[in-house]
Design a protein around this motif. Structure first.
Motif, PDB file in Angstrom:
ATOM      1  N   ILE A  18     -53.129  35.154  22.346  1.00 53.77           N
ATOM      2  CA  ILE A  18     -53.645  35.408  21.000  1.00 53.77           C
ATOM      3  C   ILE A  18     -52.756  36.426  20.279  1.00 53.77           C
ATOM      4  N   ILE A  19     -52.293  37.440  20.987  1.00 55.63           N
ATOM      5  CA  ILE A  19     -51.397  38.434  20.381  1.00 55.63           C
ATOM      6  C   ILE A  19     -50.106  37.755  19.922  1.00 55.63           C
ATOM      7  N   LYS A  20     -49.575  36.863  20.742  1.00 54.26           N
ATOM      8  CA  LYS A  20     -48.357  36.123  20.350  1.00 54.26           C
ATOM      9  C   LYS A  20     -48.636  35.216  19.151  1.00 54.26           C
ATOM     10  N   LEU A  21     -49.818  34.584  19.147  1.00 54.94           N
ATOM     11  CA  LEU A  21     -50.199  33.750  18.007  1.00 54.94           C
ATOM     12  C   LEU A  21     -50.306  34.600  16.748  1.00 54.94           C
ATOM     13  N   TYR A  22     -50.905  35.769  16.866  1.00 51.67           N
ATOM     14  CA  TYR A  22     -51.030  36.686  15.732  1.00 51.67           C
ATOM     15  C   TYR A  22     -49.650  37.020  15.148  1.00 51.67           C
ATOM     16  N   LYS A  23     -48.721  37.364  16.024  1.00 52.36           N
ATOM     17  CA  LYS A  23     -47.365  37.689  15.555  1.00 52.36           C
ATOM     18  C   LYS A  23     -46.731  36.495  14.847  1.00 52.36           C
ATOM     19  N   PHE A  24     -46.880  35.309  15.427  1.00 56.85           N
ATOM     20  CA  PHE A  24     -46.346  34.086  14.828  1.00 56.85           C
ATOM     21  C   PHE A  24     -46.967  33.833  13.459  1.00 56.85           C
ATOM     22  N   LEU A  25     -48.284  33.936  13.379  1.00 55.77           N
ATOM     23  CA  LEU A  25     -48.972  33.679  12.113  1.00 55.77           C
ATOM     24  C   LEU A  25     -48.558  34.667  11.039  1.00 55.77           C
ATOM     25  N   LYS A  26     -48.433  35.912  11.428  1.00 57.18           N
ATOM     26  CA  LYS A  26     -48.099  36.969  10.474  1.00 57.18           C
ATOM     27  C   LYS A  26     -46.643  36.860  10.022  1.00 57.18           C
ATOM     28  N   GLU A  27     -45.742  36.703  10.984  1.00 55.06           N
ATOM     29  CA  GLU A  27     -44.316  36.747  10.673  1.00 55.06           C
ATOM     30  C   GLU A  27     -43.760  35.412  10.178  1.00 55.06           C
ATOM     31  N   GLU A  28     -44.158  34.324  10.803  1.00 56.66           N
ATOM     32  CA  GLU A  28     -43.585  33.019  10.466  1.00 56.66           C
ATOM     33  C   GLU A  28     -44.362  32.293   9.367  1.00 56.66           C
ATOM     34  N   LYS A  29     -45.667  32.435   9.376  1.00 53.20           N
ATOM     35  CA  LYS A  29     -46.507  31.673   8.443  1.00 53.20           C
ATOM     36  C   LYS A  29     -47.060  32.523   7.301  1.00 53.20           C
ATOM     37  N   GLN A  30     -46.891  33.837   7.368  1.00 52.87           N
ATOM     38  CA  GLN A  30     -47.436  34.763   6.371  1.00 52.87           C
ATOM     39  C   GLN A  30     -48.948  34.557   6.165  1.00 52.87           C
ATOM     40  N   VAL A  31     -49.635  34.367   7.268  1.00 55.75           N
ATOM     41  CA  VAL A  31     -51.091  34.211   7.255  1.00 55.75           C
ATOM     42  C   VAL A  31     -51.670  35.527   7.758  1.00 55.75           C
ATOM     43  N   TYR A  32     -52.232  36.295   6.872  1.00 56.81           N
ATOM     44  CA  TYR A  32     -52.646  37.644   7.232  1.00 56.81           C
ATOM     45  C   TYR A  32     -54.131  37.762   7.576  1.00 56.81           C
ATOM     46  N   VAL A  33     -55.008  37.249   6.752  1.00 58.38           N
ATOM     47  CA  VAL A  33     -56.443  37.420   6.976  1.00 58.38           C
ATOM     48  C   VAL A  33     -56.893  36.653   8.220  1.00 58.38           C
ATOM     49  N   LEU A  34     -56.573  35.371   8.294  1.00 63.65           N
ATOM     50  CA  LEU A  34     -56.971  34.574   9.454  1.00 63.65           C
ATOM     51  C   LEU A  34     -56.326  35.077  10.739  1.00 63.65           C
ATOM     52  N   SER A  35     -55.097  35.547  10.645  1.00 67.04           N
ATOM     53  CA  SER A  35     -54.422  36.046  11.852  1.00 67.04           C
ATOM     54  C   SER A  35     -55.143  37.275  12.404  1.00 67.04           C
ATOM     55  N   LYS A  36     -55.618  38.140  11.523  1.00 62.28           N
ATOM     56  CA  LYS A  36     -56.357  39.317  11.987  1.00 62.28           C
ATOM     57  C   LYS A  36     -57.709  38.936  12.579  1.00 62.28           C
ATOM     58  N   GLN A  37     -58.352  37.931  12.005  1.00 62.19           N
ATOM     59  CA  GLN A  37     -59.643  37.482  12.520  1.00 62.19           C
ATOM     60  C   GLN A  37     -59.503  36.921  13.931  1.00 62.19           C
ATOM     61  N   VAL A  38     -58.523  36.051  14.126  1.00 56.17           N
ATOM     62  CA  VAL A  38     -58.337  35.440  15.445  1.00 56.17           C
ATOM     63  C   VAL A  38     -57.851  36.485  16.453  1.00 56.17           C
ATOM     64  N   LEU A  39     -57.086  37.456  16.011  1.00 58.12           N
ATOM     65  CA  LEU A  39     -56.644  38.541  16.893  1.00 58.12           C
ATOM     66  C   LEU A  39     -57.842  39.354  17.366  1.00 58.12           C
ATOM     67  N   ARG A  40     -58.717  39.703  16.445  1.00 59.30           N
ATOM     68  CA  ARG A  40     -59.874  40.530  16.780  1.00 59.30           C
ATOM     69  C   ARG A  40     -60.800  39.810  17.765  1.00 59.30           C
ATOM     70  N   SER A  41     -61.191  38.593  17.422  1.00 61.94           N
ATOM     71  CA  SER A  41     -62.141  37.886  18.293  1.00 61.94           C
ATOM     72  C   SER A  41     -61.494  37.440  19.600  1.00 61.94           C
ATOM     73  N   GLY A  42     -60.244  37.002  19.536  1.00 64.71           N
ATOM     74  CA  GLY A  42     -59.568  36.497  20.734  1.00 64.71           C
ATOM     75  C   GLY A  42     -59.270  37.556  21.779  1.00 64.71           C
ATOM     76  N   THR A  43     -59.004  38.780  21.341  1.00 68.49           N
ATOM     77  CA  THR A  43     -58.754  39.861  22.300  1.00 68.49           C
ATOM     78  C   THR A  43     -60.047  40.519  22.754  1.00 68.49           C
ATOM     79  N   SER A  44     -61.083  40.381  21.963  1.00 66.41           N
ATOM     80  CA  SER A  44     -62.384  40.964  22.319  1.00 66.41           C
ATOM     81  C   SER A  44     -63.017  40.270  23.522  1.00 66.41           C
TER      82      SER A  44
END
Length: 119
Positions: A18-44
């Protein structure tokens, strides 16, 4: 952490994905809100599984795993949104979504077994 506790191993490995997905979403796709949501729930998920190891009672153990299960279900939702909005392609989605479904199934089984519920 016990090396033989599969849900601990799986939930931590999933959090790392999930952390790697977050980095990909943020850096490659410029998806900020959804990336933070999936990071929060996925690591929790893994954090709550880890907390359950030192639960103070059987009920506390079940409660921690129920929270992990809720977070896993939420993570499934965010992954579905990322896929259905064409941010994640089919291959990317299936790989991580299958991991999440496995964790949901394992948590459900542990909770039912601990409660003494026959499937």
């Amino acid at each position: 952490m016990r090396a033989d506790n599969q849900i601990l191993i799986d939930s931590k490995a999933f959090a790392l994905r999930i952390i790697k997905l977050y980095k990909f979403l943020k850096e490659e796709k410029q998806v900020y809100v959804l990336s933070k949501q999936v990071l929060r729930s996925g690591t929790s998920i893994g954090a709550n599984v880890r907390e359950s190891v030192n639960a103070q009672s059987r009920m506390d153990f079940i409660n921690k795993l129920n929270i992990a299960l809720k977070e896993a279900n939420e993570t499934e939702y965010w992954l579905e949104l990322l896929h259905e909005s064409d941010i994640l392609d089919q291959k990317q989605f299936e790989s991580i979504y299958d991991n999440c479904k496995k964790i949901v199934a394992t948590l459900t089984k542990i909770i039912k077994t601990t409660k003494g519920i026959d499937e």
